[in-house]
Scaffold this motif. Sequence first.
Motif, PDB file in Angstrom:
ATOM      1  N   GLN A 164      -2.535  -3.764  -9.990  1.00  0.00           N
ATOM      2  CA  GLN A 164      -3.501  -4.209 -10.993  1.00  0.00           C
ATOM      3  C   GLN A 164      -4.630  -3.208 -11.098  1.00  0.00           C
ATOM      4  OE1 GLN A 164      -5.125  -8.044 -10.602  1.00  0.00           O
ATOM      5  NE2 GLN A 164      -3.318  -9.042 -11.465  1.00  0.00           N
ATOM      6  N   GLY A 165      -5.070  -2.970 -12.328  1.00  0.00           N
ATOM      7  CA  GLY A 165      -6.208  -2.088 -12.524  1.00  0.00           C
ATOM      8  C   GLY A 165      -5.942  -0.662 -12.115  1.00  0.00           C
ATOM      9  N   GLU A 166      -4.686  -0.261 -12.216  1.00  0.00           N
ATOM     10  CA  GLU A 166      -4.361   1.095 -11.816  1.00  0.00           C
ATOM     11  C   GLU A 166      -3.776   1.852 -13.004  1.00  0.00           C
ATOM     12  OE1 GLU A 166      -2.009   3.043  -8.084  1.00  0.00           O
ATOM     13  OE2 GLU A 166      -0.886   1.617  -9.298  1.00  0.00           O
ATOM     14  N   VAL A 167      -4.098   3.128 -13.083  1.00  0.00           N
ATOM     15  CA  VAL A 167      -3.473   3.972 -14.095  1.00  0.00           C
ATOM     16  C   VAL A 167      -2.523   4.913 -13.366  1.00  0.00           C
ATOM     17  CG1 VAL A 167      -3.802   5.612 -15.961  1.00  0.00           C
ATOM     18  CG2 VAL A 167      -5.530   3.867 -15.535  1.00  0.00           C
ATOM     19  N   LEU A 168      -1.239   4.757 -13.668  1.00  0.00           N
ATOM     20  CA  LEU A 168      -0.228   5.547 -12.989  1.00  0.00           C
ATOM     21  C   LEU A 168       0.291   6.620 -13.937  1.00  0.00           C
ATOM     22  CD1 LEU A 168       1.695   5.803 -10.474  1.00  0.00           C
ATOM     23  CD2 LEU A 168       3.262   4.336 -11.744  1.00  0.00           C
ATOM     24  N   GLY A 169       0.175   7.855 -13.518  1.00  0.00           N
ATOM     25  CA  GLY A 169       0.691   8.941 -14.347  1.00  0.00           C
ATOM     26  C   GLY A 169       2.160   9.151 -14.056  1.00  0.00           C
ATOM     27  N   LEU A 170       2.940   9.378 -15.112  1.00  0.00           N
ATOM     28  CA  LEU A 170       4.358   9.645 -14.920  1.00  0.00           C
ATOM     29  C   LEU A 170       4.647  10.973 -15.598  1.00  0.00           C
ATOM     30  CD1 LEU A 170       7.048   8.455 -13.897  1.00  0.00           C
ATOM     31  CD2 LEU A 170       7.339   7.397 -16.118  1.00  0.00           C
ATOM     32  N   VAL A 171       5.018  11.969 -14.805  1.00  0.00           N
ATOM     33  CA  VAL A 171       5.271  13.279 -15.392  1.00  0.00           C
ATOM     34  C   VAL A 171       6.643  13.782 -14.979  1.00  0.00           C
ATOM     35  CG1 VAL A 171       2.831  13.902 -15.442  1.00  0.00           C
ATOM     36  CG2 VAL A 171       4.223  14.562 -13.487  1.00  0.00           C
TER      37      VAL A 171
END
Lengths: 341, 497
Positions: free
Chosen positions: B31-38
Amino acid sequence: MVGRRKTLEIEKRFVFSYGIYIVFAVLVIVYAISSHAFLSLSNIRDIFMNSSDLLIYVAGLTFVVLTGNIDVSFGSTAFASVAIGIVLLVNHGVSPVLAILVTIAFGMVVGAVNGVLVAYVGIDPLVTTLGMLFFLRGLALNIIKGSQIELPNSVAGVTTASFAGVPLIVMVAVVILVVLQLLLRKTQFGRHVIAVGCDRRGAQQVGIRVRRITFITFVLSGTCAGVGGILAVINIGSVQSAMGQNALFAGVAALVVGGTSLFGGLGSVLPGALVGSLLLSATQNGLSVLGVSPYVYPFVEGLVIIVAMYMDGLKNLRIRGSRSDEVISTQSFATKTLEKE
Amino acid sequence: MSGKALLELRHISKHFAGSQALSDVSIELNQGEVLGLVGANGAGKSTLMNVLGGVITKDAGSILIDGHEISLTSPSAADRAGIAFVHQEPALFSMLTVAENMFVTDYPGKWGWIDRARMVEACARHLHTVDSQLDPNTLARDIGIGDSQLIEIARALSQQARIVLFDEPTSSLTVHEKERLFEIIRSLKNSGTGVIYISHFLDEVLDICDRVVVLRNGKVVAKSPVSEMSMARLVEEMLGRQLESTRQSGRRAGDVVLQVESLSRGNVLRNVSFTLHENEVVGLWGLLGSGRSELFRALTGLDPIDRGHIRMRIGGELRPITPGNFLSRAGYVTENRRDDGLFAKMSLRPNVTAASLWNVIRSRLRFIDQAGERHVAEEVMQSLAIKASGPEALAETLSGGNQQKVILGKWLQRQPTVILMDEPTRGVDVGAKAEIHRLIGELADQGTSILIATSEIEELMSLSDRVLVISRGHIVTDITRDRVEQESLMRFAMGEA
């Protein structure tokens, strides 16, 4: 230079958006000048009465075309529906109300068959409905055995029925048109029809049931064909073997003239179907009021459909044109869509 | 991981014909996390997102929300699970209004009747939360991409989505729109929403994300907080050891055969200048929408150009040539072979001779010499090792790789000075890809000059002698391969130079 191009663009937009009204106005003025009878109350009544069935066909067809499909069977559907209805009424002593219900139900069933074949079986709509066109014409001719069947005297009164000077069939047509326009503009179904026509795959992806929507549009078109057929019979007073033969030409022409794009997504019942049908009907009526040889009719009508198609094409060009402007301003939108595919 | 993750992907695998798109991918989002996917192109990012969006179904593995397993079999199932998507190019229905688009699957009202006043009011309210001044009654065809994205975000908010996926959201945004988007993402995060952010722009990922996951060849190769990540390491993880595997071709570029000067077309191409030499493969690298395909279309006369000069070596000297005549001495392998490279419903034989029909017209009456045509087709099949039942095999029945060879064979009949190739190996299997690469190398060895647009770094590195980087319609870099290094690759990855 740029400013000038812009005014030109605005003028073009005006002509394309209101072109049909301009054509209509010019036509009315020419006819009115040529003959005093054209703008008489009884003649205007005639125009409306003679276009009442066309109005209904076109309104139903509008939904099919808005999804990007086509239904060419409505003329034959109307013919076959009323052939069954009138034979029940005249030869089998069925009550008028029941005959009407059976007629409409038959149109509905034909629409459902078209809808299943197109939406669920996946046959091309043109092929499906073209097959249906021939099949139903054959069926209808066999039912009436090639003869002309008159409405019985017991119900003949309906042909001249009117309220406050407005003929019954015109009232029915207008009410149906209003209802269908509300269905198109005000309901979730109507919005989904347009969405499917704009972008079928996109519609599927957001969870619109594209097949069901497609199916329903064909049922609507078939039902409208049945209802339109009844109005035609009431107007003419009989069913004969030539019925519905010109409906395809007139219907598609009226549809396109009314501003509905054959590519889907763009079009309306009101004013589209109404104005298109009236223009076509008025074109023919004017020719007959002027006493022009009937051999000239197809010539003029053909001209009208070509002009109409030309305008339809221009309208699509216009949409595409405004998009290509976007391409330049926001960095190649179209190509990116392509690349994504 | 302490406590239950908001979203958990466990051992997700997906197999497509001929390739493993995802293997054993496990990711969790709090929750409340921004996960980068590259990941590089083809690493499996979009497959993973499509699994989450319910567009495709996984082969194996499980998806959990709040620790409960859910099944995502359709886009509407994803909707219900509280997963919302913001697409790179939002697909709005052009003839519906903003409000109608926003609520397209669940209009306010009863019995299918739309409560328009309520819809417009709700739309305006949701647009307000993303700080947009759009009129809910505007037709979607009249608004730009940035605003379209805002509509999708507003829609996600309206559905109280708990997980929002952003797929390359900034690639077509202006600087201002981008800042606004980041603010929205931060406020989503503060309100406890989980965000997955996919981007090619690594600086953005490092800026906005809390953690980053790197995918390569369908596998998770790195997972770490951004604070422990550097741009260099991200690039390294994305590319694996491809950088070292670059081999030298030993080719020597010859004379200039093509010279392009100040080619411009609106904002799409801006002063594009470059040269191509004999015996040379030049890679054209650029992100989606950078102008790669547009450059090819402008060179070959498919799109009009505003200004610019093209010179080609004809009979020993450089002579001006118009885009309309360009293809008389060049080949063009288009990006979308099914639609504009191949006559899919025709057999291999007429496909091969289509660009040089005059070679097989024998008689005075201009009849096509069928036997001669057959002979040409057989020759091409042999020299390019096309696997087909014979010259009469229907083009559409061939595999992607063989189709591509047929197209190449068609252009080779013209003995082109220059060959343009737009993503020549997209969608072909690994074996065919290697073979096409070998063919390209051979052609260059024989003297042909090849300009190849690709978005795959691996392909770029293994094929090209020189690399042109295009960004926003402008050639920003022109470097030889031995100078293409990590540092410059990072610039590619960011699309800036």
